[in-house]
Design an enzyme around this catalytic site. Sequence first.
Site, PDB file in Angstrom:
ATOM      1  CG  HIS A  17       9.366  -0.286  48.244  1.00 46.94           C
ATOM      2  ND1 HIS A  17       8.351  -0.651  49.094  1.00 46.94           N
ATOM      3  CD2 HIS A  17       9.107  -0.911  47.066  1.00 46.94           C
ATOM      4  CE1 HIS A  17       7.516  -1.457  48.468  1.00 46.94           C
ATOM      5  NE2 HIS A  17       7.960  -1.646  47.235  1.00 46.94           N
ATOM      6  CE  LYS A  41      -3.652  -5.454  43.231  1.00 49.64           C
ATOM      7  NZ  LYS A  41      -2.200  -5.628  43.384  1.00 49.64           N
ATOM      8  NE  ARG A  90      10.654  -8.538  44.821  1.00 59.10           N
ATOM      9  CZ  ARG A  90       9.356  -8.584  45.032  1.00 59.10           C
ATOM     10  NH1 ARG A  90       8.881  -8.494  46.251  1.00 59.10           N
ATOM     11  NH2 ARG A  90       8.511  -8.733  44.041  1.00 59.10           N
ATOM     12  CB  SER A 127       4.008  -3.870  50.112  1.00 59.45           C
ATOM     13  OG  SER A 127       4.930  -2.849  49.835  1.00 59.45           O
TER      14      SER A 127
END
Length: 159
Positions: A17, A41, A90, A127
């Site tokens: 990040h 969440k 990615r 993460s």
Amino acid sequence: MRRAVCPGSFDPITNGHLDIIARASKLYDVVHVAVMINQSKQGLFTVEERIDLIREITAEFGNVEVEAFHGLLVDFCKQRDIPAIVKGLRAVSDFDYELQMAQMNNGLSGVETLFVPTNPTYSFLSSSLVKEVAAWGGDVSHLVPPRVLGALTERLTKK
């Protein structure tokens, strides 16, 4: 003034990040880091803790602003006159999803999305993986900034 936003949950922020934010900060006058609030969440860190960590580790850039957002990212952009979203990619699987989001965002508001290929060093990094490896006692010191490592270690020790 050229403005862009780097959105995400950043729970926690990783070196991947940080690499995208750093690169965006060289291209734009102001980079807004928008920390997503997802009430469905339960994060490891509160939104406020994430904001504090991100502010601390991006302070050296001098042009990064960090705040929370809830709702549509395009509304966040409209409210702040931000014409561009910067997203790191990615893998091809990221592109499939992010392309749909970029097209939707552009259709809703005209906001453009710029894709930045992730540094190969961080192409596997997320993460979620950092939290999982750290929870099992694995070494993640090369995956997160030192300040985040300290906060992560402290949080997981308390659990």
